[in-house]
Design an enzyme around this catalytic site. Structure first.
Site, PDB file in Angstrom:
ATOM      1  CB  CYS A  26       4.855   4.907 -11.919  1.00 18.22           C
ATOM      2  SG  CYS A  26       4.633   6.402 -12.847  1.00 18.22           S
TER       3      CYS A  26
ATOM      4  NE  ARG B 164      -4.340   1.093   1.914  1.00 19.15           N
ATOM      5  CZ  ARG B 164      -5.370   0.972   2.730  1.00 19.15           C
ATOM      6  NH1 ARG B 164      -5.245   0.290   3.838  1.00 19.15           N
ATOM      7  NH2 ARG B 164      -6.499   1.512   2.415  1.00 19.15           N
TER       8      ARG B 164
END
Length: 121
Positions: free
Chosen positions: A62, A46
DNA sequence: AATCTGACTGTTG
DNA sequence: CCAACAGCCAGAT
């Protein structure tokens, strides 16, 4: 000038995460959990996502960081773009899932511990 | 120092 | 397969 001071994100973790993501080659992907694990925090998936959210660097791919099980995960609201970028690299996506995950999943080169060769005589 | 916030993940119904 | 929940975590307030 002290420079760099407002930047609280100079922690080893985020830095490590970014350098790891930077090494994911085109045509490959890694899950948030994978990156977390590689960064030494197997349960920080997370947190990795949060770091991705803030990375706006061109040198950090990313879009190659996806969710577990081949799901795409987020991309600042532009998940469509993420999908496009991956497809452009040859990743095959069906529905909202990466196909053949095991074939495109990035595997960093790990050091083989003096793997002895069994020589038969 | 305490609390809040999510580009997450595994389990459960 | 999907939704709800509950853990988990580093960063930002």
């Amino acid at each position: 000038m002290r420079a760099v001071k407002n930047n609280a994100a100079a922690d080893p973790f985020s830095h490590r995460v970014l350098s790891i993501v930077r090494r994911i080659p085109p045509g490959h992907v890694a899950s948030y959990g994978d990156v977390a694990k590689l960064a030494g925090r197997p349960r920080a998936a997370r947190a990795v996502g949060n770091i991705m959210r803030g990375c706006g660097r061109p040198d950090v791919p990313c879009h190659r960081v996806i969710a577990a099980g081949g799901r795409l995960g987020g991309y600042g609201g532009s998940e469509i773009l993420k999908r496009s970028l991956l497809v452009a690299e040859g990743i095959i996506i069906s529905g909202s899932r990466v196909r053949g995950l095991d074939r495109v999943r990035w595997r960093p080169v790990r050091r083989v511990r003096s793997q002895k060769l069994k020589v038969r005589s």
